[in-house]
Design a protein around this motif. Structure first.
Motif, mmCIF file in Angstrom:
data_model
loop_
_atom_site.group_PDB
_atom_site.id
_atom_site.type_symbol
_atom_site.label_atom_id
_atom_site.label_comp_id
_atom_site.label_asym_id
_atom_site.label_seq_id
_atom_site.Cartn_x
_atom_site.Cartn_y
_atom_site.Cartn_z
ATOM 1 N N LYS A 196 8.267 -7.836 -13.995
ATOM 2 C CA LYS A 196 7.170 -7.265 -13.205
ATOM 3 C C LYS A 196 7.197 -5.729 -13.259
ATOM 4 O O LYS A 196 7.997 -5.082 -12.601
ATOM 5 C CB LYS A 196 7.203 -7.728 -11.749
ATOM 6 C CG LYS A 196 7.079 -9.222 -11.578
ATOM 7 C CD LYS A 196 5.674 -9.668 -11.891
ATOM 8 C CE LYS A 196 5.539 -11.173 -11.716
ATOM 9 N NZ LYS A 196 4.260 -11.670 -12.136
ATOM 10 N N CYS A 197 6.315 -5.169 -14.065
ATOM 11 C CA CYS A 197 6.216 -3.720 -14.249
ATOM 12 C C CYS A 197 5.063 -3.177 -13.413
ATOM 13 O O CYS A 197 3.919 -3.585 -13.594
ATOM 14 C CB CYS A 197 5.995 -3.391 -15.728
ATOM 15 S SG CYS A 197 7.399 -3.852 -16.758
ATOM 16 N N ARG A 198 5.400 -2.266 -12.498
ATOM 17 C CA ARG A 198 4.403 -1.703 -11.585
ATOM 18 C C ARG A 198 4.016 -0.290 -12.034
ATOM 19 O O ARG A 198 4.880 0.540 -12.312
ATOM 20 C CB ARG A 198 4.954 -1.659 -10.168
ATOM 21 C CG ARG A 198 3.931 -1.168 -9.140
ATOM 22 C CD ARG A 198 4.491 -1.127 -7.733
ATOM 23 N NE ARG A 198 5.456 -0.048 -7.631
ATOM 24 C CZ ARG A 198 6.730 -0.205 -7.271
ATOM 25 N NH1 ARG A 198 7.212 -1.387 -6.990
ATOM 26 N NH2 ARG A 198 7.531 0.828 -7.190
ATOM 27 N N SER A 205 1.740 2.987 -10.773
ATOM 28 C CA SER A 205 0.965 3.657 -9.728
ATOM 29 C C SER A 205 0.175 4.764 -10.403
ATOM 30 O O SER A 205 0.708 5.493 -11.246
ATOM 31 C CB SER A 205 1.895 4.239 -8.662
ATOM 32 O OG SER A 205 2.628 3.206 -8.034
ATOM 33 N N ASP A 249 2.629 -8.236 -15.959
ATOM 34 C CA ASP A 249 3.713 -9.106 -16.396
ATOM 35 C C ASP A 249 4.512 -8.390 -17.477
ATOM 36 O O ASP A 249 3.951 -7.811 -18.406
ATOM 37 C CB ASP A 249 3.170 -10.416 -16.962
ATOM 38 C CG ASP A 249 2.685 -11.354 -15.874
ATOM 39 O OD1 ASP A 249 3.186 -11.262 -14.739
ATOM 40 O OD2 ASP A 249 1.809 -12.178 -16.165
ATOM 41 N N TYR A 287 -3.962 4.013 -6.699
ATOM 42 C CA TYR A 287 -3.970 2.579 -6.979
ATOM 43 C C TYR A 287 -2.591 2.154 -7.468
ATOM 44 O O TYR A 287 -1.819 2.970 -7.972
ATOM 45 C CB TYR A 287 -4.980 2.233 -8.086
ATOM 46 C CG TYR A 287 -6.405 2.553 -7.755
ATOM 47 C CD1 TYR A 287 -7.193 1.628 -7.077
ATOM 48 C CD2 TYR A 287 -6.969 3.760 -8.134
ATOM 49 C CE1 TYR A 287 -8.523 1.908 -6.778
ATOM 50 C CE2 TYR A 287 -8.292 4.051 -7.843
ATOM 51 C CZ TYR A 287 -9.059 3.124 -7.165
ATOM 52 O OH TYR A 287 -10.357 3.410 -6.873
ATOM 53 N N THR A 288 -2.323 0.863 -7.368
ATOM 54 C CA THR A 288 -1.109 0.277 -7.931
ATOM 55 C C THR A 288 -1.505 -0.999 -8.649
ATOM 56 O O THR A 288 -2.317 -1.783 -8.143
ATOM 57 C CB THR A 288 -0.085 -0.051 -6.825
ATOM 58 O OG1 THR A 288 0.254 1.152 -6.144
ATOM 59 C CG2 THR A 288 1.178 -0.660 -7.416
ATOM 60 N N GLN A 289 -0.920 -1.181 -9.833
ATOM 61 C CA GLN A 289 -1.176 -2.397 -10.601
ATOM 62 C C GLN A 289 0.152 -2.904 -11.133
ATOM 63 O O GLN A 289 0.937 -2.143 -11.700
ATOM 64 C CB GLN A 289 -2.130 -2.101 -11.750
ATOM 65 C CG GLN A 289 -2.544 -3.328 -12.514
ATOM 66 C CD GLN A 289 -3.620 -3.035 -13.554
ATOM 67 O OE1 GLN A 289 -3.945 -1.887 -13.837
ATOM 68 N NE2 GLN A 289 -4.163 -4.082 -14.139
ATOM 69 N N THR A 290 0.411 -4.193 -10.960
ATOM 70 C CA THR A 290 1.637 -4.803 -11.475
ATOM 71 C C THR A 290 1.277 -5.697 -12.648
ATOM 72 O O THR A 290 0.393 -6.552 -12.539
ATOM 73 C CB THR A 290 2.350 -5.609 -10.373
ATOM 74 O OG1 THR A 290 2.646 -4.722 -9.276
ATOM 75 C CG2 THR A 290 3.648 -6.213 -10.893
ATOM 76 N N VAL A 328 6.118 4.660 -12.325
ATOM 77 C CA VAL A 328 6.298 3.307 -12.845
ATOM 78 C C VAL A 328 7.591 2.748 -12.265
ATOM 79 O O VAL A 328 8.491 3.499 -11.869
ATOM 80 C CB VAL A 328 6.354 3.258 -14.392
ATOM 81 C CG1 VAL A 328 5.059 3.750 -15.001
ATOM 82 C CG2 VAL A 328 7.549 4.025 -14.931
ATOM 83 N N GLU A 367 9.889 -4.071 -10.885
ATOM 84 C CA GLU A 367 10.032 -4.559 -9.515
ATOM 85 C C GLU A 367 11.243 -5.451 -9.298
ATOM 86 O O GLU A 367 11.805 -5.479 -8.213
ATOM 87 C CB GLU A 367 8.763 -5.283 -9.080
ATOM 88 C CG GLU A 367 7.590 -4.346 -8.923
ATOM 89 C CD GLU A 367 6.367 -5.015 -8.341
ATOM 90 O OE1 GLU A 367 6.281 -6.269 -8.343
ATOM 91 O OE2 GLU A 367 5.477 -4.282 -7.885
#
Length: 136
Positions: free
Chosen positions: A110-112, A114, A127, A122-125, A32, A35
């Motif tokens: 922006k919290c990413r 993986s 809010d 995969y990666t998801q960002t 995590v 960003e």
């Protein structure tokens, strides 16, 4: 979320969104990150903790605050991938630890996440936003 009474030198914790696996297959969260960290805030690290150990989700809390869990004494699940079953919200949440070095110039956002699912990465960002303001 935010706090308008922070001070330079303080360490704060804030929770990232609790992972929820909406798919039909399990996932493993591998990393995590927040960003965007504003000038004046230093990222110290991330942890992953069980909601039962913290008696709920500590959205934003100051280190050594009266209602802050002692994260240093709790099991940190971030040492290995966190598994989330299909169609399930995780019992484990991620936490960012930051230090205020100068009055922050903006928000952390922006919290990413993986993760792996079925051998594919995969990666998801998502809010997320935290504002820490230094009291005048």
């Amino acid at each position: 979320m935010g706090n308008k009474h922070a001070r330079v030198g303080e360490v704060w914790y804030f929770a990232l969104p609790v992972p929820y696996n909406t798919s039909a297959k399990p996932i493993e969260i591998t990393e995590v990150a927040v960003e965007h960290i504003p000038v004046g805030v230093t990222m110290l690290g991330y942890g992953a903790y069980d909601l039962k150990d913290t008696e709920g989700l500590p959205l934003l809390t100051k280190k050594n605050g009266p209602h802050t869990p002692d994260f240093e004494k709790l099991k940190n699940h971030a040492t290995k991938p966190v598994k989330v079953a299909a169609k399930t919200e995780s019992d484990i949440f991620y936490l960012a630890e930051v230090k205020i070095t100068t009055p922050p110039k903006g928000t952390a956002r922006k919290c990413r996440f993986s993760y792996k699912q079925g051998g594919t990465a995969y990666t998801q960002t998502l809010d997320c936003e935290v504002e820490l303001k230094v009291a005048k």
